[in-house]
Write a protein that holds these residues in place. Structure first.
Motif, PDB file in Angstrom:
ATOM      1  N   LYS A   1      11.194  -8.698   1.615  1.00  0.00           N
ATOM      2  CA  LYS A   1      10.651  -9.890   2.221  1.00  0.00           C
ATOM      3  C   LYS A   1       9.278  -9.536   3.121  1.00  0.00           C
ATOM      4  CE  LYS A   1      11.906 -13.241   5.699  1.00  0.00           C
ATOM      5  NZ  LYS A   1      13.156 -14.046   6.328  1.00  0.00           N
ATOM      6  N   LYS A   2       9.016  -8.096   3.435  1.00  0.00           N
ATOM      7  CA  LYS A   2       8.010  -7.853   4.455  1.00  0.00           C
ATOM      8  C   LYS A   2       6.999  -6.894   3.895  1.00  0.00           C
ATOM      9  CE  LYS A   2      10.775  -8.509   8.428  1.00  0.00           C
ATOM     10  NZ  LYS A   2      11.352  -8.296   9.685  1.00  0.00           N
ATOM     11  N   ASP A   3       5.746  -6.986   4.293  1.00  0.00           N
ATOM     12  CA  ASP A   3       4.843  -6.014   3.942  1.00  0.00           C
ATOM     13  C   ASP A   3       4.935  -4.829   4.651  1.00  0.00           C
ATOM     14  OD1 ASP A   3       2.406  -4.901   2.758  1.00  0.00           O
ATOM     15  OD2 ASP A   3       1.258  -6.915   3.072  1.00  0.00           O
ATOM     16  N   ALA A   4       3.910  -4.005   4.633  1.00  0.00           N
ATOM     17  CA  ALA A   4       4.023  -2.540   5.306  1.00  0.00           C
ATOM     18  C   ALA A   4       2.764  -2.504   6.078  1.00  0.00           C
ATOM     19  CB  ALA A   4       3.873  -1.366   4.268  1.00  0.00           C
TER      20      ALA A   4
ATOM     21  N   ASP B   1       0.784  -1.217   0.002  1.00  0.00           N
ATOM     22  CA  ASP B   1       0.093   0.033  -0.061  1.00  0.00           C
ATOM     23  C   ASP B   1       1.077   1.205  -0.178  1.00  0.00           C
ATOM     24  OD1 ASP B   1      -1.417   2.344   1.060  1.00  0.00           O
ATOM     25  OD2 ASP B   1      -3.152   0.960   1.761  1.00  0.00           O
ATOM     26  N   GLN B   2       0.851   2.055  -1.164  1.00  0.00           N
ATOM     27  CA  GLN B   2       1.784   2.958  -1.106  1.00  0.00           C
ATOM     28  C   GLN B   2       1.382   4.445  -0.143  1.00  0.00           C
ATOM     29  OE1 GLN B   2       4.867   3.311  -3.233  1.00  0.00           O
ATOM     30  NE2 GLN B   2       4.380   1.333  -2.780  1.00  0.00           N
ATOM     31  N   THR B   3       0.174   4.315   0.098  1.00  0.00           N
ATOM     32  CA  THR B   3      -0.297   5.376   1.037  1.00  0.00           C
ATOM     33  C   THR B   3       0.470   5.424   2.448  1.00  0.00           C
ATOM     34  OG1 THR B   3      -2.280   5.722  -0.046  1.00  0.00           O
ATOM     35  CG2 THR B   3      -2.085   6.540   2.022  1.00  0.00           C
ATOM     36  N   VAL B   4       0.489   4.091   2.805  1.00  0.00           N
ATOM     37  CA  VAL B   4       1.112   3.593   4.006  1.00  0.00           C
ATOM     38  C   VAL B   4       2.593   3.733   4.001  1.00  0.00           C
ATOM     39  CG1 VAL B   4       1.870   1.525   5.511  1.00  0.00           C
ATOM     40  CG2 VAL B   4      -0.677   1.904   4.652  1.00  0.00           C
ATOM     41  N   SER B   5       3.099   3.340   2.777  1.00  0.00           N
ATOM     42  CA  SER B   5       4.470   3.395   2.483  1.00  0.00           C
ATOM     43  C   SER B   5       5.030   4.803   2.862  1.00  0.00           C
ATOM     44  CB  SER B   5       4.844   2.733   1.373  1.00  0.00           C
ATOM     45  OG  SER B   5       6.371   2.703   0.892  1.00  0.00           O
ATOM     46  N   LYS B   6       4.391   5.656   2.127  1.00  0.00           N
ATOM     47  CA  LYS B   6       4.658   7.124   1.847  1.00  0.00           C
ATOM     48  C   LYS B   6       4.708   7.793   3.066  1.00  0.00           C
ATOM     49  CE  LYS B   6       3.921   7.574  -3.037  1.00  0.00           C
ATOM     50  NZ  LYS B   6       5.593   7.338  -3.462  1.00  0.00           N
ATOM     51  N   ALA B   7       3.781   7.466   3.979  1.00  0.00           N
ATOM     52  CA  ALA B   7       3.440   7.975   5.289  1.00  0.00           C
ATOM     53  C   ALA B   7       4.644   7.602   6.266  1.00  0.00           C
ATOM     54  CB  ALA B   7       1.964   7.730   5.826  1.00  0.00           C
ATOM     55  N   LEU B   8       5.073   6.372   6.090  1.00  0.00           N
ATOM     56  CA  LEU B   8       6.060   5.832   6.876  1.00  0.00           C
ATOM     57  C   LEU B   8       7.364   6.473   6.621  1.00  0.00           C
ATOM     58  CD1 LEU B   8       4.828   2.203   7.548  1.00  0.00           C
ATOM     59  CD2 LEU B   8       5.015   3.716   9.132  1.00  0.00           C
ATOM     60  N   GLN B   9       7.727   6.736   5.193  1.00  0.00           N
ATOM     61  CA  GLN B   9       8.786   7.321   4.896  1.00  0.00           C
ATOM     62  C   GLN B   9       8.986   8.719   5.272  1.00  0.00           C
ATOM     63  OE1 GLN B   9       9.679   6.836   0.272  1.00  0.00           O
ATOM     64  NE2 GLN B   9       8.268   5.098   0.449  1.00  0.00           N
ATOM     65  N   ALA B  10       7.978   9.399   5.208  1.00  0.00           N
ATOM     66  CA  ALA B  10       7.784  10.933   5.827  1.00  0.00           C
ATOM     67  C   ALA B  10       8.207  10.866   7.327  1.00  0.00           C
ATOM     68  CB  ALA B  10       6.384  11.482   5.739  1.00  0.00           C
ATOM     69  N   GLN B  11       7.873   9.973   8.077  1.00  0.00           N
ATOM     70  CA  GLN B  11       8.096   9.669   9.298  1.00  0.00           C
ATOM     71  C   GLN B  11       9.576   9.440   9.707  1.00  0.00           C
ATOM     72  OE1 GLN B  11       5.936   6.778  11.789  1.00  0.00           O
ATOM     73  NE2 GLN B  11       3.718   7.399  10.674  1.00  0.00           N
ATOM     74  N   PHE B  12      10.191   8.745   8.746  1.00  0.00           N
ATOM     75  CA  PHE B  12      11.528   8.506   8.828  1.00  0.00           C
ATOM     76  C   PHE B  12      12.384   9.592   8.555  1.00  0.00           C
ATOM     77  CE2 PHE B  12      15.211   7.123   6.707  1.00  0.00           C
ATOM     78  CZ  PHE B  12      15.979   6.527   7.563  1.00  0.00           C
ATOM     79  N   ALA B  13      11.801  10.235   7.443  1.00  0.00           N
ATOM     80  CA  ALA B  13      12.718  11.585   7.254  1.00  0.00           C
ATOM     81  C   ALA B  13      12.735  12.306   8.390  1.00  0.00           C
ATOM     82  CB  ALA B  13      11.870  12.317   5.797  1.00  0.00           C
ATOM     83  N   GLU B  14      11.580  12.630   9.105  1.00  0.00           N
ATOM     84  CA  GLU B  14      11.626  13.564  10.267  1.00  0.00           C
ATOM     85  C   GLU B  14      12.595  13.015  11.384  1.00  0.00           C
ATOM     86  OE1 GLU B  14       8.651  15.307  13.673  1.00  0.00           O
ATOM     87  OE2 GLU B  14       7.927  14.256  11.862  1.00  0.00           O
TER      88      GLU B  14
END
Length: 541
Positions: free
Chosen positions: A402-405, A311-324
């Motif tokens: 290997k893993k889902d999001a 799910d790219q919505t989930v993936s991008k939300a988590l990427q934004a958290q990581f950037a912070e």
């Protein structure tokens, strides 16, 4: 990628390690629960043939102490015990190991229980896995529990991670114990409680922070027995893989931290230091509260093995958290790279780790083998004895993630890490705000429980290196990871290394090209490194 000690042989990096042992004498068992005094005489003399990384076979005679309970008030002595191996003769020459480094090698995988209670020789411990899986092998079902101790455990086939998502390669570095013994070092192998242990009342007693508390208690036992236990207790070097690597790095980062005191006191741990001298960690599954974001930053563009994207919505939300999060760390890269952030981390990973890893790999091949590899992997430019490529091409080369999001705090509470933060009779819990908010089970109140933040601090080495810099941490670090390891984000180890380097610690960090989770392709170098950082020189009688 783990190594199962089948047919008496462990293999790593193409190296066979002969693990056949014979006993020429026996003696009484070691100390029992409640006693924290090590008995030097309660050992068995064993002989083992060990082949080193150069292919030379060594005959090692060593003293072996069977399972010793390392706390006065164990919850489950089946897991809260350790074994000790100390060489007395190598290739016919008597060895004095009284001042030798102590390799403190845990076999935890997947945050599962690890026991040495029935071990009869060095390298005899391992994570408890269903179906009789060998330590370091892929789990075939829900982990088994103990059959002894003060709390009778049980297990459930529905335990999170029973489908194989457990990162269970705790025995992948088992070759280290054998090579260390052949080098004249003392080897201590501790057991530890794990996340699936459940007593007759249905209460989980091995979830966070049980494993790290147990390992600290084991270190305290060793140090409290200075002069009785073989080896230099001020030169303890930890080693572990996957979740065991996370615990090894946490052990190194959190030495003597007071936040564990109440837990250690409750177990009747020895009144001694739990700081260690040096740390070896392979593919650590750590920094769990930020691991989902790191994973999506790293592998978000890669499809699952089914060919579908997460799910790219989930993936991008988590990427934004990581950037912070990455920006807040204020790290500077190794090699004078400068400040690290989510925008330049890909360039840093390629230049600092991935291209050097590929270069080392290709340079070691014959000309024909190198040409064949490059023909099959045209994304690599090989010029002047150096490999170059882009981050995007590297991700394509690795292939399926290997893993889902999310990878660690699963919305349906199915990840092993959800179980690691279970409590009481609750099998699994969310440990991130994002995971809790998006819970799909209906069992969560959409918020993390009030005790979770403190438990995350207890389980994360970065807490002791960033939030509260621990002066009693290990100052020497050996960190390894495979470039194709999509069990975790490659950035987790890189951030750990960068922070340690920024603090002025000695960091030896590299990635194994084209290797997956649990790889250990340079075990001989690790043994040499131990001698270098501890200043050890073998003593013959």
């Amino acid at each position: 990628m783990g190594i199962g000690a089948t047919a008496g042989v462990a293999a790593v990096g193409g190296i066979a390690l002969n693990a056949n042992a014979s006993s020429d004498s026996t003696s009484s068992s070691s100390s029992s629960a409640g006693s924290l005094v090590f008995d030097p005489d309660a050992c068995t003399k064993l002989t083992k043939k060990i082949t080193d990384t150069a292919g030379t076979e060594h005959t090692v005679v060593y003293h072996f102490w069977k399972a010793i309970t390392y706390v006065a008030k164990p919850v489950d002595a089946t897991y809260q015990s350790l074994i000790v191996s100390a060489p007395v003769e190598i290739d016919g020459k008597a060895v004095d190991a009284s001042d030798a480094p102590i390799l403190f090698a845990n076999s935890v995988g997947g945050y599962l229980p690890s026991s040495v209670s029935t071990a009869t020789e060095v390298g005899g411990g391992g994570s408890a896995m269903g179906g009789g899986a060998a330590p370091g092998g892929a789990p075939s079902g829900a982990p088994t529990g103990s059959t002894g101790g003060s709390a009778a455990p049980s297990t459930s086939a529905s335990a999170p991670g029973a489908n194989g998502n457990t990162n269970a390669t705790g025995g992948a570095t088992s070759s280290n114990q054998l090579l260390a013994l052949a080098a004249g070092y003392v080897v201590v192998e501790p057991g530890a409680r794990g996340r699936t242990l459940k007593n007759s009342g249905g209460e989980y007693y091995g979830t966070a922070p049980a494993a790290i508390v147990d390992l600290k208690a084991a270190v305290r036992y060793i140090k409290a027995n200075k002069g009785r236990i073989p080896g230099n207790v001020e030169r303890i070097v930890s080693a572990g893989t996957s979740a065991g690597g996370a615990l090894s790095s946490l052990l190194g980062a959190s030495g003597d931290s007071p936040i564990y005191d109440s837990y250690l006191k409750a177990l009747g741990a020895a009144d001694a230091s739990d700081a260690i001298f040096a740390t070896g960690t392979w593919c650590p599954i750590t920094d769990l509260e930020h691991a989902d974001g790191a994973y999506e930053w790293n592998w978000g563009a890669n499809d699952l093995s089914t060919g579908k994207q997460v799910d790219q919505t989930v993936s991008k939300a988590l990427q934004a958290q990581f950037a912070e999060y990455q920006a807040g760390l204020k790290l500077r890269g190794l090699g004078g790279f400068g400040p690290l952030n989510a925008r330049n981390l890909d360039e840093y990973m390629v230049k600092q780790y991935l291209e050097p890893s590929a270069t080392t790999y290709l340079a070691a091949l014959s000309d024909s083998a190198c040409a064949t590899y490059l023909k099959a992997n045209t994304f690599i430019t090989w010029s002047g004895g150096k490999a170059t490529f882009t981050w995007t091409d590297f991700l394509t080369h690795v292939g399926a993630r290997k893993k889902d999001a999310p990878a660690f705090d699963a919305f349906d509470l199915s990840a092993g890490e959800n179980n690691e933060f279970g409590t009481g009779r609750t099998l699994a819990r969310h440990f991130t705000a994002y995971g809790a908010k998006n819970d799909s089970t209906g069992l969560s109140g959409k918020r993390v429980a009030s005790d979770i933040p403190a438990k995350l601090d207890l389980m994360n080495p970065m807490h002791h290196l960033v939030e509260k810099v621990n002066p009693n941490r290990s100052k020497h670090w050996w960190i390894r990871l495979g470039t194709k390891d999509s069990d975790t984000a490659l950035t987790v180890a890189a951030n750990l290394a960068a922070r340690l380097d920024n603090l002025g610690d000695d960091v030896n960090h590299l990635y194994y090209w084209d290797e997956g989770h649990g790889a250990n392709t340079d075990p001989g170098d690790f043994i040499t490194w131990i001698a270098e950082v501890t200043g050890h020189k073998a003593k013959h009688k």
